[in-house]
Design a protein around this motif. Structure first.
Motif, short mmCIF file in Angstrom:
data_model
loop_
_atom_site.label_atom_id
_atom_site.label_comp_id
_atom_site.label_asym_id
_atom_site.label_seq_id
_atom_site.Cartn_x
_atom_site.Cartn_y
_atom_site.Cartn_z
N LEU A 23 0.87 -1.16 0.00
CA LEU A 23 0.00 0.00 0.00
C LEU A 23 0.91 1.22 0.00
O LEU A 23 1.71 1.40 0.92
CB LEU A 23 -0.89 -0.03 1.25
CG LEU A 23 -2.07 0.92 1.27
CD1 LEU A 23 -3.05 0.58 0.15
CD2 LEU A 23 -2.77 0.85 2.62
N CYS A 69 0.89 -5.33 2.16
CA CYS A 69 -0.55 -5.54 2.30
C CYS A 69 -0.96 -6.73 1.45
O CYS A 69 -0.15 -7.31 0.73
CB CYS A 69 -1.32 -4.28 1.87
SG CYS A 69 -1.28 -3.92 0.10
N ASP A 70 -2.25 -7.07 1.54
CA ASP A 70 -2.78 -8.11 0.67
C ASP A 70 -3.39 -7.46 -0.57
O ASP A 70 -3.33 -6.23 -0.72
CB ASP A 70 -3.78 -9.01 1.42
CG ASP A 70 -5.01 -8.28 1.90
OD1 ASP A 70 -5.30 -7.16 1.42
OD2 ASP A 70 -5.72 -8.84 2.76
N ARG A 98 -6.27 -6.75 -1.25
CA ARG A 98 -7.37 -5.83 -0.92
C ARG A 98 -6.87 -4.55 -0.25
O ARG A 98 -7.66 -3.69 0.10
CB ARG A 98 -8.40 -6.52 -0.03
CG ARG A 98 -9.10 -7.68 -0.70
CD ARG A 98 -10.09 -8.37 0.22
NE ARG A 98 -9.52 -8.72 1.52
CZ ARG A 98 -8.89 -9.86 1.81
NH1 ARG A 98 -8.73 -10.77 0.88
NH2 ARG A 98 -8.42 -10.09 3.01
N GLY A 99 -5.57 -4.46 0.00
CA GLY A 99 -5.00 -3.28 0.65
C GLY A 99 -4.99 -3.34 2.16
O GLY A 99 -4.72 -2.34 2.82
N GLU A 100 -5.25 -4.52 2.71
CA GLU A 100 -5.26 -4.66 4.16
C GLU A 100 -3.84 -4.89 4.66
O GLU A 100 -3.15 -5.82 4.23
CB GLU A 100 -6.17 -5.81 4.58
CG GLU A 100 -7.62 -5.54 4.23
CD GLU A 100 -8.55 -6.67 4.57
OE1 GLU A 100 -8.12 -7.64 5.25
OE2 GLU A 100 -9.71 -6.62 4.14
N VAL A 101 -3.40 -4.02 5.56
CA VAL A 101 -2.04 -4.06 6.10
C VAL A 101 -2.04 -4.89 7.38
O VAL A 101 -2.84 -4.63 8.28
CB VAL A 101 -1.54 -2.62 6.39
CG1 VAL A 101 -0.17 -2.64 7.05
CG2 VAL A 101 -1.50 -1.81 5.10
N PRO A 102 -1.15 -5.89 7.50
CA PRO A 102 -1.09 -6.72 8.72
C PRO A 102 -0.34 -5.97 9.82
O PRO A 102 0.87 -6.14 10.00
CB PRO A 102 -0.34 -7.97 8.25
CG PRO A 102 0.56 -7.45 7.17
CD PRO A 102 -0.20 -6.35 6.49
N TYR A 142 2.24 4.26 9.51
CA TYR A 142 1.03 3.89 8.79
C TYR A 142 -0.17 4.69 9.30
O TYR A 142 -0.93 5.26 8.51
CB TYR A 142 0.77 2.39 8.93
CG TYR A 142 -0.55 1.94 8.37
CD1 TYR A 142 -0.77 1.88 6.99
CD2 TYR A 142 -1.60 1.59 9.21
CE1 TYR A 142 -1.98 1.49 6.47
CE2 TYR A 142 -2.82 1.18 8.70
CZ TYR A 142 -3.00 1.14 7.33
OH TYR A 142 -4.22 0.75 6.83
N ARG A 174 -2.33 7.51 7.16
CA ARG A 174 -3.80 7.43 7.00
C ARG A 174 -4.48 8.69 7.52
O ARG A 174 -5.44 9.18 6.92
CB ARG A 174 -4.34 6.21 7.73
CG ARG A 174 -4.04 4.93 6.99
CD ARG A 174 -4.80 3.80 7.55
NE ARG A 174 -6.21 4.17 7.69
CZ ARG A 174 -7.21 3.34 7.58
NH1 ARG A 174 -6.97 2.08 7.32
NH2 ARG A 174 -8.45 3.73 7.74
N ILE A 203 -2.86 0.42 -4.10
CA ILE A 203 -2.38 -0.95 -3.94
C ILE A 203 -1.54 -1.26 -5.17
O ILE A 203 -2.01 -1.16 -6.30
CB ILE A 203 -3.55 -1.94 -3.84
CG1 ILE A 203 -4.45 -1.57 -2.66
CG2 ILE A 203 -3.03 -3.37 -3.73
CD1 ILE A 203 -5.78 -2.29 -2.68
#
Length: 71
Positions: free
Chosen positions: A13, A29-30, A32-36, A48, A52, A64
């Motif tokens: 991302l 990220c994955d 889908r843009g989800e950051v772990p 991060y 945001r 992404i």
């Protein structure tokens, strides 16, 4: 028939800086843009959250992207 590759694609991302070209931030990220967040360092989590919070002020909306880094 072409051979299938089993390599997973890696994403990040990216937050582009609105004021300093080349000074953006990126985070794994994955698709889908989800950051772990639980896998990031404390400093990376703070960066991060800052990125945001500063969308439209310091940073553009994130994108992404396929990661340039080899895993």
């Amino acid at each position: 028939m072409p051979a299938k590759t089993c390599e997973a694609q890696h994403y990040e991302l990216r937050f582009r800086s609105l004021h300093n070209e080349g000074r953006g931030l990126s985070f794994p990220c994955d698709e889908r843009g989800e950051v772990p967040l639980d896998q990031l360092s404390e400093r990376a989590v703070m960066n991060y959250l800052y990125a945001r919070a500063c969308i439209g002020i310091e940073y553009a909306y994130p994108a992404i992207m396929l990661s340039d880094h080899l895993h």
